[in-house]
Scaffold this motif. Structure first.
Motif, PDB file in Angstrom:
ATOM      1  N   ILE A   1       2.149 -11.825  -7.062  1.00 44.63           N
ATOM      2  CA  ILE A   1       1.562 -11.122  -5.913  1.00 44.63           C
ATOM      3  C   ILE A   1       1.687 -11.987  -4.662  1.00 44.63           C
ATOM      4  CG2 ILE A   1      -0.621 -10.339  -4.896  1.00 44.63           C
ATOM      5  CD1 ILE A   1      -1.436  -9.441  -7.749  1.00 44.63           C
ATOM      6  N   TRP A   2       1.297 -13.266  -4.799  1.00 45.11           N
ATOM      7  CA  TRP A   2       1.373 -14.153  -3.640  1.00 45.11           C
ATOM      8  C   TRP A   2       2.822 -14.358  -3.188  1.00 45.11           C
ATOM      9  CZ3 TRP A   2       3.900 -18.788  -3.064  1.00 45.11           C
ATOM     10  CH2 TRP A   2       3.692 -19.417  -1.816  1.00 45.11           C
ATOM     11  N   ALA A   3       3.722 -14.604  -4.156  1.00 40.27           N
ATOM     12  CA  ALA A   3       5.122 -14.857  -3.806  1.00 40.27           C
ATOM     13  C   ALA A   3       5.741 -13.657  -3.103  1.00 40.27           C
ATOM     14  CB  ALA A   3       5.919 -15.229  -5.058  1.00 40.27           C
ATOM     15  N   LEU A   4       5.430 -12.467  -3.589  1.00 39.65           N
ATOM     16  CA  LEU A   4       5.961 -11.262  -2.936  1.00 39.65           C
ATOM     17  C   LEU A   4       5.434 -11.126  -1.512  1.00 39.65           C
ATOM     18  CD1 LEU A   4       5.820  -8.694  -5.865  1.00 39.65           C
ATOM     19  CD2 LEU A   4       7.870  -9.359  -4.585  1.00 39.65           C
ATOM     20  N   SER A   5       4.224 -11.584  -1.277  1.00 35.33           N
ATOM     21  CA  SER A   5       3.680 -11.519   0.081  1.00 35.33           C
ATOM     22  C   SER A   5       4.449 -12.442   1.026  1.00 35.33           C
ATOM     23  CB  SER A   5       2.196 -11.887   0.081  1.00 35.33           C
ATOM     24  OG  SER A   5       1.994 -13.293   0.033  1.00 35.33           O
ATOM     25  N   GLU A   6       5.160 -13.425   0.463  1.00 32.26           N
ATOM     26  CA  GLU A   6       5.935 -14.367   1.269  1.00 32.26           C
ATOM     27  C   GLU A   6       7.391 -13.936   1.440  1.00 32.26           C
ATOM     28  OE1 GLU A   6       4.818 -17.280   2.762  1.00 32.26           O
ATOM     29  OE2 GLU A   6       2.841 -16.499   2.239  1.00 32.26           O
ATOM     30  N   VAL A   7       7.963 -13.294   0.421  1.00 29.79           N
ATOM     31  CA  VAL A   7       9.409 -13.012   0.453  1.00 29.79           C
ATOM     32  C   VAL A   7       9.728 -11.524   0.418  1.00 29.79           C
ATOM     33  CG1 VAL A   7       9.841 -15.192  -0.734  1.00 29.79           C
ATOM     34  CG2 VAL A   7       9.756 -13.093  -2.071  1.00 29.79           C
ATOM     35  N   GLY A   8       8.720 -10.675   0.191  1.00 25.95           N
ATOM     36  CA  GLY A   8       8.981  -9.267  -0.043  1.00 25.95           C
ATOM     37  C   GLY A   8       9.293  -8.453   1.202  1.00 25.95           C
ATOM     38  N   ASP A   9       9.909  -7.291   0.961  1.00 25.20           N
ATOM     39  CA  ASP A   9      10.225  -6.358   2.043  1.00 25.20           C
ATOM     40  C   ASP A   9       9.381  -5.090   1.866  1.00 25.20           C
ATOM     41  OD1 ASP A   9      11.343  -5.051  -0.111  1.00 25.20           O
ATOM     42  OD2 ASP A   9      13.417  -5.434   0.471  1.00 25.20           O
ATOM     43  N   LYS A  10       9.832  -3.981   2.433  1.00 24.82           N
ATOM     44  CA  LYS A  10       9.042  -2.750   2.358  1.00 24.82           C
ATOM     45  C   LYS A  10       8.879  -2.261   0.919  1.00 24.82           C
ATOM     46  CE  LYS A  10      13.014   0.282   3.307  1.00 24.82           C
ATOM     47  NZ  LYS A  10      13.569   1.319   4.211  1.00 24.82           N
ATOM     48  N   ASP A  11       9.883  -2.538   0.057  1.00 21.22           N
ATOM     49  CA  ASP A  11       9.757  -2.135  -1.347  1.00 21.22           C
ATOM     50  C   ASP A  11       8.633  -2.908  -2.021  1.00 21.22           C
ATOM     51  OD1 ASP A  11      11.847  -0.325  -1.176  1.00 21.22           O
ATOM     52  OD2 ASP A  11      13.352  -1.808  -1.758  1.00 21.22           O
ATOM     53  N   ALA A  12       8.567  -4.207  -1.715  1.00 26.52           N
ATOM     54  CA  ALA A  12       7.498  -5.036  -2.268  1.00 26.52           C
ATOM     55  C   ALA A  12       6.149  -4.562  -1.752  1.00 26.52           C
ATOM     56  CB  ALA A  12       7.721  -6.502  -1.896  1.00 26.52           C
TER      57      ALA A  12
ATOM     58  N   ALA B   1       5.135  -1.526  -3.664  1.00 27.70           N
ATOM     59  CA  ALA B   1       4.698  -1.866  -5.021  1.00 27.70           C
ATOM     60  C   ALA B   1       3.305  -2.476  -5.009  1.00 27.70           C
ATOM     61  CB  ALA B   1       5.697  -2.833  -5.657  1.00 27.70           C
ATOM     62  N   LEU B   2       3.033  -3.324  -4.042  1.00 28.38           N
ATOM     63  CA  LEU B   2       1.710  -3.940  -3.935  1.00 28.38           C
ATOM     64  C   LEU B   2       0.649  -2.896  -3.581  1.00 28.38           C
ATOM     65  CD1 LEU B   2       2.662  -7.217  -2.026  1.00 28.38           C
ATOM     66  CD2 LEU B   2       1.876  -7.060  -4.398  1.00 28.38           C
ATOM     67  N   GLU B   3       1.022  -1.944  -2.746  1.00 25.08           N
ATOM     68  CA  GLU B   3       0.074  -0.879  -2.398  1.00 25.08           C
ATOM     69  C   GLU B   3      -0.252  -0.024  -3.624  1.00 25.08           C
ATOM     70  OE1 GLU B   3       2.161   0.952   0.821  1.00 25.08           O
ATOM     71  OE2 GLU B   3       1.143  -0.259   2.356  1.00 25.08           O
TER      72      GLU B   3
ATOM     73  N   ASP C   1      -4.900  -6.758  -1.170  1.00 28.03           N
ATOM     74  CA  ASP C   1      -5.046  -6.472   0.263  1.00 28.03           C
ATOM     75  C   ASP C   1      -4.520  -7.631   1.103  1.00 28.03           C
ATOM     76  OD1 ASP C   1      -6.122  -3.930   0.084  1.00 28.03           O
ATOM     77  OD2 ASP C   1      -8.213  -4.626   0.071  1.00 28.03           O
ATOM     78  N   ASP C   2      -4.860  -8.843   0.693  1.00 38.45           N
ATOM     79  CA  ASP C   2      -4.391 -10.036   1.424  1.00 38.45           C
ATOM     80  C   ASP C   2      -2.864 -10.116   1.394  1.00 38.45           C
ATOM     81  OD1 ASP C   2      -6.986 -10.755   2.018  1.00 38.45           O
ATOM     82  OD2 ASP C   2      -7.146 -12.242   0.414  1.00 38.45           O
ATOM     83  N   ALA C   3      -2.282  -9.829   0.230  1.00 39.44           N
ATOM     84  CA  ALA C   3      -0.820  -9.891   0.103  1.00 39.44           C
ATOM     85  C   ALA C   3      -0.149  -8.849   0.978  1.00 39.44           C
ATOM     86  CB  ALA C   3      -0.430  -9.697  -1.365  1.00 39.44           C
ATOM     87  N   ILE C   4      -0.693  -7.634   0.959  1.00 39.36           N
ATOM     88  CA  ILE C   4      -0.132  -6.562   1.787  1.00 39.36           C
ATOM     89  C   ILE C   4      -0.217  -6.914   3.270  1.00 39.36           C
ATOM     90  CG2 ILE C   4      -0.478  -4.158   2.506  1.00 39.36           C
ATOM     91  CD1 ILE C   4      -1.515  -3.714  -0.452  1.00 39.36           C
TER      92      ILE C   4
END
Length: 206
Positions: free
Chosen positions: A166-177, A180-182, A198-201
């Motif tokens: 979750i944290w890593a995706l918040s750093e490297v993710g795009d709209k797809d990530a 997925a987090l939502e 929520d923090d990651a998003i």
């Protein structure tokens, strides 16, 4: 280790040489926080240099317990000293779970893309500790190629793996990530998990 109190630096340095092995290892890892603060200009460069010298000497000594050496190399990853990459590489080449995990931790702390290939190689490791460190390092380095695997880890049964993803995706993710987090946020029943998502998003949006 979250404290930024410079008054703790001296006791931690003393624990490296006068404490039991477990205490020394904990001190070595805690000192990484202060190396980072020195790099960010939040404590004096002199103190940062002292920590760097002490940890590097400790890492290179033949009679230093391996657990302390491994904690030291993790912390040394924060330093921008030109000697550090060779020591991270030497730790990585030792092999085995503990050394590989420590080296991956150092690679992540360096935020240096030179380590991207090594991090990607271990993202699907069968060893959960190595996999966890690779996930964290992918986020710290900013390895966008890791996103596909990180998305799969959102459904992992291991809480540590899932939280790291979750944290890593918040750093490297795009709209797809973000999507997925939502979705994970909508399905989460636990308040703490909801806040983590929520923090990651929010971090992706930022």
């Amino acid at each position: 280790w979250d404290s930024e109190d410079p008054g703790l630096i001296r006791p931690l340095l003393n624990a490296l040489t006068h404490g039991e092995e477990e205490t020394a290892a904990l001190a070595a890892e805690a000192l990484g926080r202060y190396l980072l603060l020195a790099e960010l200009g939040k404590i004096s460069q002199a103190r940062g240099a002292e920590i760097l010298k002490t940890l590097l000497n400790l890492y290179q000594k033949d009679d230093t317990p391996e657990s302390v050496q491994q904690a030291a190399i993790r912390s040394l990853g924060y330093a921008t000293d030109e000697r550090i990459p060779q020591w991270i590489d030497s730790a990585y080449r030792k092999g085995g779970t503990a050394w590989t995990a420590a080296a991956l931790g150092a690679m992540g702390h360096s935020s240096d893309m030179r380590w991207e290939a090594q991090v990607l190689d271990h993202l699907d490791s069968p060893d959960s500790l190595i996999r966890l460190e690779a996930i964290r390092a992918a986020g710290e380095i900013g390895t966008e190629e890791a996103e596909e695997l990180l998305l799969l880890y959102l459904k992992d049964d291991d809480d540590e793996i899932r939280h790291a993803a979750i944290w890593a995706l918040s750093e490297v993710g795009d709209k797809d990530a973000r999507g997925a987090l939502e979705n994970e946020r909508d399905e989460a029943d636990d308040l703490v998990e909801q806040e983590r998502l929520d923090d990651a998003i929010e971090n992706i949006s930022f």
